[in-house]
Enzyme design. Structure first.
Site, PDB file in Angstrom:
ATOM      1  N   ALA A  15       1.991  -0.336  10.694  1.00  0.00           N
ATOM      2  CA  ALA A  15       1.568  -1.707  10.406  1.00  0.00           C
ATOM      3  C   ALA A  15       0.711  -1.696   9.156  1.00  0.00           C
ATOM      4  CB  ALA A  15       0.782  -2.290  11.581  1.00  0.00           C
ATOM      5  N   HIS A  65      -6.421  -1.668  15.349  1.00  0.00           N
ATOM      6  CA  HIS A  65      -6.636  -0.940  14.096  1.00  0.00           C
ATOM      7  C   HIS A  65      -6.489  -1.863  12.894  1.00  0.00           C
ATOM      8  CE1 HIS A  65      -6.372   2.730  11.501  1.00  0.00           C
ATOM      9  NE2 HIS A  65      -5.624   1.922  10.742  1.00  0.00           N
ATOM     10  N   GLU A  66      -5.391  -2.609  12.841  1.00  0.00           N
ATOM     11  CA  GLU A  66      -5.166  -3.461  11.669  1.00  0.00           C
ATOM     12  C   GLU A  66      -6.171  -4.606  11.609  1.00  0.00           C
ATOM     13  OE1 GLU A  66      -3.354  -2.081   9.616  1.00  0.00           O
ATOM     14  OE2 GLU A  66      -2.385  -0.700  10.994  1.00  0.00           O
ATOM     15  N   GLU A  99       0.851  -1.189   0.000  1.00  0.00           N
ATOM     16  CA  GLU A  99       0.000   0.000   0.000  1.00  0.00           C
ATOM     17  C   GLU A  99       0.885   1.237   0.000  1.00  0.00           C
ATOM     18  OE1 GLU A  99      -3.669   2.170   2.391  1.00  0.00           O
ATOM     19  OE2 GLU A  99      -2.934   0.235   3.091  1.00  0.00           O
TER      20      GLU A  99
END
Length: 882
Positions: free
Chosen positions: A284, A319-320, A144
């Protein structure tokens, strides 16, 4: 994904370096120009022959015409720094293909085809840490936003979703562990080599592809979902680090359960892997079923990690994981929609962390980050809406605006809808768009339909940059026992947006009876025009207005309030954020030198009295007490005083700290002694005690350096945890005493070889405010432990320095020169990390003229360099625009 992404330059590949031309001016990509892809890739097979120096890859993709796309017979395959070794279409050598810059253009005769392309990759020389790269003998990926094009030629855009099958072959000695997305469907060995085949049944965009191969060990566990399905969990690290993964594993299981209970989202594979990598550009990455993490957000034990580290690990792991739905199952149509996944997921991780710990403290922490990072962004040359209109390099838009302001915008929807209706809206969003590449508009529409909201005007939060400024004035009518609150709002002009429309602002308020010290209930007001007024009865006496409670809207609120009213709210408000905010407003007025009013003319004494009450208040816990003891950051103060003199602000803050430490020495010493007696564990009580202990030590040291040095040394020597040890070191690093260097040397000896703790050692020294700090930073840049190739190490020294106003804004301008030198040197090595340092210089318009001229000159020197990356060139160009 947590934090930032992507640079990429052709010279990362030695095969392309000699031919790499001087970069052309980067093209501007505009949201309004979006068109659906002409070709789709429903299936892709990646066959890797792994090697640290050379990895060979054969990519086979089944492509088909998109009925919703343009009638283009040529498929456009993105590339970056890679070369075609072999290319076939339906088994025959491809003909008629051309290169357009780094991209491959391949004409196809039918409506479907099977394309095979072979590429050779060079992981060991990929210092940009995008695509496939090597880290301490391990191979890993980061794709990304546009890293996949550094691996193979592909339509590398988030609205092309494919099912991936990945085969890896490599040395058993070098790569005993072979990991990719999804489930392992086959494995075997042949002499010194072995292979593994992974298949991900869920279609995903190329930015979510992941591969890891190397010598790793794992901590394993399992989780049973709400439907009774067992999920195997593993956290993979280098041998010797496995004993520091327990907190991350527990955080993962807590996140999985919380997401089921709060959002109804169940994990959808039988396996969930996390890998910790020491060389990583960001925090991450949420790759489907194989999250890749910076080691700093996985590894923790009491001797190496602070309480803040434990909190960060919990938040980033959450979050991930939450991205599995808000980002993976429903992804972005294009990169302009980045806040669709990141803003929503930041809100989800904030809610999760609040549920796991102290919700009031978490809210204050989130607002502090917003004000320190996003508010300056909103008022500077890099201001942009949470859904940008254009970009040159997408990695530059992994910003506090997209992430943190994006979260605040969705939080406002939550406030307007209420918890149950918001859940209906999110359920509808996931149901409608599961397996799709969606847009911010899709999310807003689902909230309208599911939560029953009218968000027509609210869309302006997605369209307009800038932080709204709201003025509040209270008008009391004694005859009728009523009060009218008058509000005006304005959104400042930002680059490309000179004229703004009023924003819809949900504002929580309460009206306090001064004598009774209570209010009649909280109210939610909707400001929807340039001017709004609201009348309330039952107010025989003028009330004290508590406004923007819980920070219900990301605005700057200028309230017509006396110091006396702020002292009242700081002492009596039952909303933790509002109480904190009143305290901060008092402190800000004092530090900016604004005239006192309504508090006997002596604001310093009033602040000391208010802080003394905080120190003695048994109704609040130490975690909240620590927030109420914290002075405003200089970065926040700079935003309040334009043009700002950073040197004067630092001096004012230091003077106030000295005054408070002297005036409150008795209560601060008592607090320190009480907190020092609390034994170490991870409970809220123990964590709070460590927090206030270091804050008390800092204030006492400001008043009496000798006493501070004695206490800091004793705390350091007795510490049985990193929080106390680092807290003592940070205080000692600011003191001009002989023992400072002795403790710094001891800290380094004690933790030599532990990269994450040595990062702390660099950061502690870079954050100091003593007179020789810049000389020390320059020496540290030549230290054997410093390297430009590891982003964590670069950030620990230079990002800390850029955030240290005493160093960065030194009146000599040397701090600006050091950051410019860093950007120039780092750009060829890691452009994405280099670009992150430019915004600090770009704040020159907010600073007094002498320093501003030196900051601008530093930017101009960077701009004059040849062969700047797109990342740095865009940031510098915008920072210099008039």
């Amino acid at each position: 994904m947590d934090i930032a992404r992507n640079p990429e330059r052709p010279d990362a590949n030695p095969e392309m370096a000699d031919a790499a031309p001087e970069p052309q001016a980067p093209a501007t990509v505009r949201r309004e120009d979006y068109t659906p892809p002409a070709w789709l890739v429903p299936e892709i097979h990646l066959d890797f022959e792994l090697g640290l120096e050379v990895t060979k890859l054969r990519t086979t993709m089944k492509v088909e015409r998109n009925p919703d796309g343009a009638a283009d017979r040529t498929i456009h395959l993105c590339g970056d720094g890679i070369a075609v070794r072999e290319l076939t279409v339906d088994g025959a050598q491809a003909e008629g293909w051309t290169m357009s810059g780094a991209n491959l253009l391949l004409p196809l005769s039918g409506d479907a085809a099977e394309i095979m392309v072979e590429t050779h990759l060079h992981p060991s020389t990929n210092s940009q840490l995008m695509g496939l790269y090597a880290s301490n003998g391990m191979l890993c990926t980061q794709c990304e936003a546009e890293g996949f094009r550094r691996i193979t030629f592909f339509p590398d855009r988030p609205d092309v979703l494919s099912r991936y099958t990945v085969r890896m072959t490599g040395s058993k000695a070098d790569f005993p562990v072979l990991l990719s997305n999804g489930n392992c469907t086959e494995a075997g060995e042949d002499g010194d080599t072995h292979y593994a085949v992974w298949h991900d049944p869920w279609p995903k965009p190329s930015y979510l592809f992941a591969l890891v191969a190397g010598r790793l060990v794992s901590r394993r566990d399992s989780f049973t979902t709400m439907s009774g399905r067992k999920v195997d969990l593993a956290i993979w690290v280098r041998e010797g680090d496995e004993d520091r993964t327990g907190h991350a594993m527990e955080s993962l299981k807590h996140a999985m359960r919380w997401d089921e209970e709060t959002f109804g989202r169940e994990y959808d594979l039988d396996l969930f892997n996390i890998v910790a990598v020491s060389d990583f550009n960001m925090g991450a990455m949420e790759n489907k079923g194989l999250n890749i993490f910076n080691t700093r957000y996985i590894l923790a034990n009491p001797d190496t990690a602070t309480d803040a580290d434990y909190d960060a690990i919990e938040g980033v792991v959450g979050h991930e994981y939450f991205h599995n739905w808000s980002g993976n199952r429903v992804t972005c149509r294009d990169w302009f929609q980045l806040s669709l996944k990141e803003g929503f997921t930041v809100l989800r991780d904030q809610m999760f962390s609040a549920a796991m710990g102290s919700a009031p403290v978490k809210r204050i922490e989130d607002v502090r980050i917003l004000r320190a990072a996003q508010f300056p962004e909103d008022s500077g040359p890099l201001a942009h809406p949470i859904r940008p209109d254009s970009y040159q390099e997408i990695s530059n838009f992994y910003t506090a605006t997209v992430y943190n302001k994006g979260a605040e915008v969705i939080r406002m929807m939550h406030a307007m809808a209420g918890e149950k209706a918001f859940r209906k809206g999110s359920d509808l969003y996931f149901e409608r768009h599961d397996g799709e590449a969606a847009t911010c508009e899709d999310f807003i529409t689902a909230m309208e339909d599911g939560a029953g909201l009218d968000l027509r005007q609210f869309r302006r939060w997605y369209e307009q940059a800038g932080t709204p400024r709201v003025t509040m004035r209270a008008e009391h009518d004694a005859d009728e026992g009523a009060v009218t609150l008058h509000f005006t709002q304005a959104v400042p002009a930002t680059p490309g947006q000179p004229d703004k429309k009023p924003m819809p602002i949900p504002l929580r308020i309460a009206l306090f009876d001064r004598e009774m010290r209570r209010h009649g209930g909280e109210k939610l007001l909707m400001l929807d025009a340039a001017e709004n007024s609201f009348r309330f009865t039952g107010c025989a006496m003028p009330p004290v207005v508590s406004a923007n409670r819980g920070f219900s809207a990301p605005i700057v609120l200028d309230a017509d309030m006396s110091d006396t009213d702020l002292v009242f709210l700081a002492a009596h408000d039952d909303d933790s954020f509002a109480r904190y905010e009143a305290q901060q407003q008092l402190l800000t007025r004092e530090l900016l030198g604004r005239d006192a009013d309504g508090a006997g003319g002596d604001r310093r004494a009033a602040i000391a009295d208010a802080l003394g009450a905080v120190l003695d208040d048994t109704r609040i816990d130490d975690l909240m007490r620590g927030e109420l003891m914290t002075l405003p950051a200089i970065s926040f103060l700079i935003e309040q005083a334009v043009p700002a003199d950073p040197g004067a602000l630092v001096a004012a803050r230091d003077g106030l700290r000295e005054y408070l430490g002297t005036r409150l020495s008795g209560p601060l010493n008592a607090l320190y002694e009480r907190a020092a007696a609390v034994p170490y564990d991870l409970s809220a009580e123990s964590r709070g005690a460590r927090k206030v202990k270091t804050l008390a030590l800092s204030l006492l040291s400001a008043a009496d350096a000798a006493q501070g040095a004695r206490l800091a040394q004793a705390q350091y020597r007795a510490a049985d945890n990193m929080t106390d040890r680092q807290g003592a070191m940070m205080v000692m690093a600011n003191l001009d005493v002989a023992e400072r260097e002795e403790l710094l040397a001891d800290f380094h000896r004690r933790h030599a070889g532990d990269a994450l703790v040595i990062d702390k050692w660099f950061a502690i020294q870079a954050s100091a405010s003593h007179a020789d700090v810049l000389d020390h930073i320059a020496a540290l840049a030549d230290h054997p432990d410093f390297t430009m190739k590891n982003p964590n190490r670069v950030r620990s020294l230079f990002m800390t320095m850029a955030g240290n106003p005493a160093a960065f804004h030194d009146e000599s301008g040397r701090g600006y020169t050091m950051i410019a030198d860093l950007v120039i040197a780092l750009d060829p090595i890691n452009a994405q990390t280099a670009a992150r340092f430019v915004p600090a210089l770009g704040r020159w318009r907010r600073i007094e003229p002498k320093r501003a001229a030196m900051m601008r000159a530093a930017l101009e020197r960077i701009a004059a360099r040849p062969r700047l990356s797109k990342d740095v060139r865009e940031q510098v160009g915008k920072s210099l625009e008039d």
